[in-house]
Design a protein around this motif. Sequence first.
Motif, mmCIF file in Angstrom:
data_model
loop_
_atom_site.group_PDB
_atom_site.id
_atom_site.type_symbol
_atom_site.label_atom_id
_atom_site.label_comp_id
_atom_site.label_asym_id
_atom_site.label_seq_id
_atom_site.Cartn_x
_atom_site.Cartn_y
_atom_site.Cartn_z
ATOM 1 N N LEU A 25 0.839 -1.192 0.000
ATOM 2 C CA LEU A 25 0.000 0.000 0.000
ATOM 3 C C LEU A 25 0.875 1.244 0.000
ATOM 4 C CD1 LEU A 25 -3.223 0.554 2.066
ATOM 5 C CD2 LEU A 25 -1.447 2.317 2.069
ATOM 6 N N ALA A 26 0.518 2.220 -0.826
ATOM 7 C CA ALA A 26 1.206 3.508 -0.867
ATOM 8 C C ALA A 26 0.166 4.610 -0.805
ATOM 9 C CB ALA A 26 2.043 3.644 -2.128
ATOM 10 N N GLU A 36 -5.319 3.390 -7.444
ATOM 11 C CA GLU A 36 -5.054 2.150 -8.166
ATOM 12 C C GLU A 36 -5.262 1.031 -7.164
ATOM 13 O OE1 GLU A 36 -1.271 2.116 -10.134
ATOM 14 O OE2 GLU A 36 -1.435 4.223 -10.734
ATOM 15 N N LEU A 37 -6.385 0.325 -7.304
ATOM 16 C CA LEU A 37 -6.817 -0.605 -6.269
ATOM 17 C C LEU A 37 -6.983 -2.004 -6.837
ATOM 18 C CD1 LEU A 37 -9.581 1.741 -4.837
ATOM 19 C CD2 LEU A 37 -7.255 1.461 -3.956
ATOM 20 N N GLU A 38 -6.315 -2.929 -6.200
ATOM 21 C CA GLU A 38 -6.420 -4.333 -6.593
ATOM 22 C C GLU A 38 -6.512 -5.173 -5.321
ATOM 23 O OE1 GLU A 38 -3.622 -7.823 -8.467
ATOM 24 O OE2 GLU A 38 -3.270 -5.759 -9.138
ATOM 25 N N THR A 39 -7.765 -5.419 -4.898
ATOM 26 C CA THR A 39 -7.975 -6.261 -3.726
ATOM 27 C C THR A 39 -8.985 -7.349 -4.083
ATOM 28 O OG1 THR A 39 -9.928 -5.357 -2.588
ATOM 29 C CG2 THR A 39 -7.878 -4.062 -2.448
ATOM 30 N N LYS A 60 -2.526 3.651 -3.660
ATOM 31 C CA LYS A 60 -2.310 2.414 -4.405
ATOM 32 C C LYS A 60 -2.391 1.252 -3.424
ATOM 33 C CE LYS A 60 0.902 4.443 -7.794
ATOM 34 N NZ LYS A 60 2.252 4.331 -8.411
ATOM 35 N N VAL A 61 -3.176 0.248 -3.782
ATOM 36 C CA VAL A 61 -3.306 -0.928 -2.922
ATOM 37 C C VAL A 61 -3.264 -2.183 -3.774
ATOM 38 C CG1 VAL A 61 -4.676 -2.118 -1.184
ATOM 39 C CG2 VAL A 61 -4.814 0.372 -1.348
ATOM 40 N N GLN A 62 -2.398 -3.096 -3.396
ATOM 41 C CA GLN A 62 -2.423 -4.471 -3.892
ATOM 42 C C GLN A 62 -2.595 -5.350 -2.661
ATOM 43 O OE1 GLN A 62 1.279 -5.039 -5.944
ATOM 44 N NE2 GLN A 62 0.565 -4.101 -7.841
ATOM 45 N N ALA A 63 -3.732 -6.031 -2.586
ATOM 46 C CA ALA A 63 -4.017 -6.807 -1.381
ATOM 47 C C ALA A 63 -4.710 -8.115 -1.742
ATOM 48 C CB ALA A 63 -4.891 -6.002 -0.428
#
Length: 202
Positions: A25-26, A36-39, A60-63
């Motif tokens: 996460l930033a 920019e969300l990818e969960t 920005k989230v990659q989860a």
Amino acid sequence: MEFNQENSTRNASISRKTNETDIKLAFSVDGTGVSELETDVPFLNHMLDLFTKHGQFDLKVQAHGDIEIDDHHTVEDIGICLGQTLREALGDKKGIKRYASVFVPMDEALAQVVIDISNRPHFEYRAQYPSAQVGSFSTELVHEFLWKLALEARITLHVIVHYGQNTHHMIEAVFKALGRALDEATCIDPRVTGVPSTKGVL
């Protein structure tokens, strides 16, 4: 996941991996409303997008998490990561407004979010939703997300849903109000010398 720091010095990023979740996460306080969300939790993606847009942050989230059990761990850990990056991004908090109170309507629903960037984590939540689910998302996870955000960011956060009939609208009003209130509380006030506290620190 790093942001270009030319446009903001108030930003932070984090990587957190456990047996339950894997999150990158930033977060940038002084952004342009870009997410920019990818969960694995589509409804949370929607809410975080609203939060980012209405707060004029960048996020920005990659989860990815153990959603085969349920969404709890993923939602909770994203709240933890967002809170930690917010706290880091604000640094010594010099010049900030500190407080904010924002009402946001969403059709028939009305939500209020009140914030004190106090270094004293506290959370009050007054919301009763007509349904326990929005799609596959459990409404009790709104509390979990907000509480962990407040705890890790070390802010005082009061959330009140005054009324509403549609659960989606009510939660959407909360996240929009959260974005606007946090934006206002973190704004730099040129009249403030040092930190806005008689203690001299926040």
